[in-house]
Scaffold this motif. Structure first.
Motif, PDB file in Angstrom:
ATOM      1  N   ILE A   7       1.124  -0.943   0.555  1.00  0.00           N
ATOM      2  CA  ILE A   7       0.362   0.166   0.028  1.00  0.00           C
ATOM      3  C   ILE A   7       0.914   1.329   0.112  1.00  0.00           C
ATOM      4  O   ILE A   7       1.810   1.470   1.206  1.00  0.00           O
ATOM      5  N   VAL A   8       0.541   2.485  -0.580  1.00  0.00           N
ATOM      6  CA  VAL A   8       1.276   3.110  -0.901  1.00  0.00           C
ATOM      7  C   VAL A   8       0.120   5.118  -1.098  1.00  0.00           C
ATOM      8  O   VAL A   8      -0.313   4.945  -1.945  1.00  0.00           O
ATOM      9  N   THR A   9       0.611   5.626   0.109  1.00  0.00           N
ATOM     10  CA  THR A   9      -0.123   6.131  -0.432  1.00  0.00           C
ATOM     11  C   THR A   9       0.134   7.772  -0.521  1.00  0.00           C
ATOM     12  O   THR A   9       1.235   7.433  -1.142  1.00  0.00           O
ATOM     13  N   GLY A  16       5.303   9.461  -4.057  1.00  0.00           N
ATOM     14  CA  GLY A  16       4.671   8.287  -3.973  1.00  0.00           C
ATOM     15  C   GLY A  16       4.276   7.665  -5.486  1.00  0.00           C
ATOM     16  O   GLY A  16       4.297   6.440  -5.890  1.00  0.00           O
ATOM     17  N   LEU A  17       4.632   8.088  -6.846  1.00  0.00           N
ATOM     18  CA  LEU A  17       3.939   7.625  -7.895  1.00  0.00           C
ATOM     19  C   LEU A  17       5.656   7.332  -8.203  1.00  0.00           C
ATOM     20  O   LEU A  17       5.409   6.080  -8.959  1.00  0.00           O
ATOM     21  N   VAL A  31      -1.149  -1.107  -4.011  1.00  0.00           N
ATOM     22  CA  VAL A  31      -2.693  -0.476  -3.938  1.00  0.00           C
ATOM     23  C   VAL A  31      -2.361   0.539  -3.638  1.00  0.00           C
ATOM     24  O   VAL A  31      -1.324   2.079  -2.472  1.00  0.00           O
ATOM     25  N   ALA A  32      -2.710   1.695  -5.061  1.00  0.00           N
ATOM     26  CA  ALA A  32      -1.793   2.722  -4.644  1.00  0.00           C
ATOM     27  C   ALA A  32      -3.756   4.006  -4.275  1.00  0.00           C
ATOM     28  O   ALA A  32      -4.355   4.187  -5.229  1.00  0.00           O
ATOM     29  N   CYS A  33      -2.958   5.189  -3.719  1.00  0.00           N
ATOM     30  CA  CYS A  33      -4.118   6.350  -3.117  1.00  0.00           C
ATOM     31  C   CYS A  33      -3.527   6.500  -3.382  1.00  0.00           C
ATOM     32  O   CYS A  33      -2.226   7.927  -3.159  1.00  0.00           O
ATOM     33  N   ALA A  34      -4.616   8.257  -3.411  1.00  0.00           N
ATOM     34  CA  ALA A  34      -4.329   9.488  -3.443  1.00  0.00           C
ATOM     35  C   ALA A  34      -5.725  10.633  -3.323  1.00  0.00           C
ATOM     36  O   ALA A  34      -6.720   9.701  -3.643  1.00  0.00           O
ATOM     37  N   ARG A  35      -5.765  11.626  -3.428  1.00  0.00           N
ATOM     38  CA  ARG A  35      -7.322  12.198  -3.394  1.00  0.00           C
ATOM     39  C   ARG A  35      -7.437  12.620  -4.485  1.00  0.00           C
ATOM     40  O   ARG A  35      -8.921  12.691  -4.768  1.00  0.00           O
ATOM     41  N   ASN A  36      -7.087  13.379  -5.562  1.00  0.00           N
ATOM     42  CA  ASN A  36      -6.998  13.748  -6.392  1.00  0.00           C
ATOM     43  C   ASN A  36      -7.057  12.173  -7.497  1.00  0.00           C
ATOM     44  O   ASN A  36      -6.102  11.257  -8.014  1.00  0.00           O
ATOM     45  N   GLY A  37      -8.566  11.770  -7.457  1.00  0.00           N
ATOM     46  CA  GLY A  37      -8.734  10.395  -8.184  1.00  0.00           C
ATOM     47  C   GLY A  37      -8.353  10.672  -9.332  1.00  0.00           C
ATOM     48  O   GLY A  37      -7.680   9.310 -10.165  1.00  0.00           O
ATOM     49  N   ASP A  38      -8.530  11.911 -10.420  1.00  0.00           N
ATOM     50  CA  ASP A  38      -8.499  11.397 -11.914  1.00  0.00           C
ATOM     51  C   ASP A  38      -6.933  11.737 -12.195  1.00  0.00           C
ATOM     52  O   ASP A  38      -6.626  10.533 -13.015  1.00  0.00           O
ATOM     53  N   LEU A  40      -4.762  10.543 -10.373  1.00  0.00           N
ATOM     54  CA  LEU A  40      -4.409   8.675 -10.020  1.00  0.00           C
ATOM     55  C   LEU A  40      -4.097   7.880 -10.779  1.00  0.00           C
ATOM     56  O   LEU A  40      -3.263   6.951 -11.188  1.00  0.00           O
ATOM     57  N   ARG A  41      -5.577   7.575 -11.554  1.00  0.00           N
ATOM     58  CA  ARG A  41      -5.778   6.866 -12.324  1.00  0.00           C
ATOM     59  C   ARG A  41      -5.097   7.173 -13.856  1.00  0.00           C
ATOM     60  O   ARG A  41      -4.454   6.458 -14.474  1.00  0.00           O
ATOM     61  N   ALA A  42      -4.824   8.455 -13.547  1.00  0.00           N
ATOM     62  CA  ALA A  42      -3.807   8.752 -15.576  1.00  0.00           C
ATOM     63  C   ALA A  42      -2.233   8.410 -14.798  1.00  0.00           C
ATOM     64  O   ALA A  42      -2.284   7.837 -16.097  1.00  0.00           O
ATOM     65  N   ALA A  43      -2.035   8.511 -13.871  1.00  0.00           N
ATOM     66  CA  ALA A  43      -0.871   8.528 -13.651  1.00  0.00           C
ATOM     67  C   ALA A  43      -0.195   7.719 -13.802  1.00  0.00           C
ATOM     68  O   ALA A  43       0.946   6.491 -13.946  1.00  0.00           O
ATOM     69  N   THR A  44      -1.170   5.955 -13.034  1.00  0.00           N
ATOM     70  CA  THR A  44      -0.829   4.552 -13.361  1.00  0.00           C
ATOM     71  C   THR A  44      -1.654   3.898 -13.535  1.00  0.00           C
ATOM     72  O   THR A  44      -1.491   2.274 -13.610  1.00  0.00           O
TER      73      THR A  44
END
Length: 232
Positions: A7-9, A16-17, A31-38, A40-44
């Protein structure tokens, strides 16, 4: 870390990325998380084995979701998410207390709460590791850095006590040094920080910490880049 789960916050950008990408390249399920979902999804999106979860680590329900998404195995928990506080950085004489509560909530309380939820899985992994992101502001006194530095100092101490209480785990506070990140830019608004190293250049030092599994403790990236004899 092959076939392991992490898990990486704070994984949507910056260190983090970069770390998430490096772990994914090793075959780790992240399991990667971030507040900015758009973001995060684009980056990963192109990273194999990465599960992107948008949410705030200060939210108890989201923390439970993070651990549940890891499934029945968790080998590595990285507390990278943090909060700088007001920008420009204020002196303590006028530091807004509500802002400081937010810094402490994100940087200290949320990592402890997430660790509490994750401990059962970490204990049974056989190689459970917890890493908190530290800063030189945790050990040095810089004007304007009182709020952030106090939070990182508290996080360092939590890591040290957790290490004493959980001797079968590896618990590290990792100080990456200055990096060219959005948070660092916020700390120095209007200044040129292009002389700072890119986050991905610090990742090899972090990976060495995972691979060599030195005793629990606080480590600087600069020291981990030195010959092996430099580790305790």
């Amino acid at each position: 870390m092959t076939s392991s789960t992490a898990i990486v916050t704070g994984a949507g950008q910056g260190f983090g990325l970069a770390l998430t990408a490096a772990l994914a390249a090793r075959g780790t399920t992240v399991v990667a998380c971030a507040r900015n979902g758009d973001r995060l999804r684009a980056a990963t999106a192109a990273l194999p084995g990465v599960v992107a979860l948008a949410g705030d680590v200060t939210d108890p329900a989201f923390r439970e979701r993070l651990v549940a998404t890891a499934g029945g195995r968790l080998d590595l928990l990285v507390h990278n998410a943090g909060e700088l506080g007001p920008s420009p950085l204020p002196r303590l004489e006028r530091y807004p207390l509500e802002a400081l509560r937010g810094v402490l909530e994100t940087t200290v309380l949320a990592p402890l709460a997430l660790t509490q939820l994750a401990l059962p899985l970490l204990r049974t992994s056989g190689a459970g590791t917890v890493v908190t992101l530290s800063s030189d502001a945790a050990v040095e006194a810089y004007p304007g850095w009182g709020g952030y530095g106090a939070a990182k100092a508290a996080l360092d101490h939590l890591a040290a006590v957790l290490a004493a209480e959980e001797p079968d785990l590896r618990v590290h506070a990792f100080d990456p040094g200055d990096m060219r990140t959005a948070m660092h830019q916020r700390a120095f608004p209007g200044e040129d920080i292009s002389d700072r190293p890119e986050p991905q250049t610090v990742v090899p030092a972090f990976l060495r910490l995972l691979d060599e599994r030195p005793p629990s403790g606080r480590y600087r990236a600069a020291d981990l880049a030195a010959p092996a004899g430099g580790l305790r």
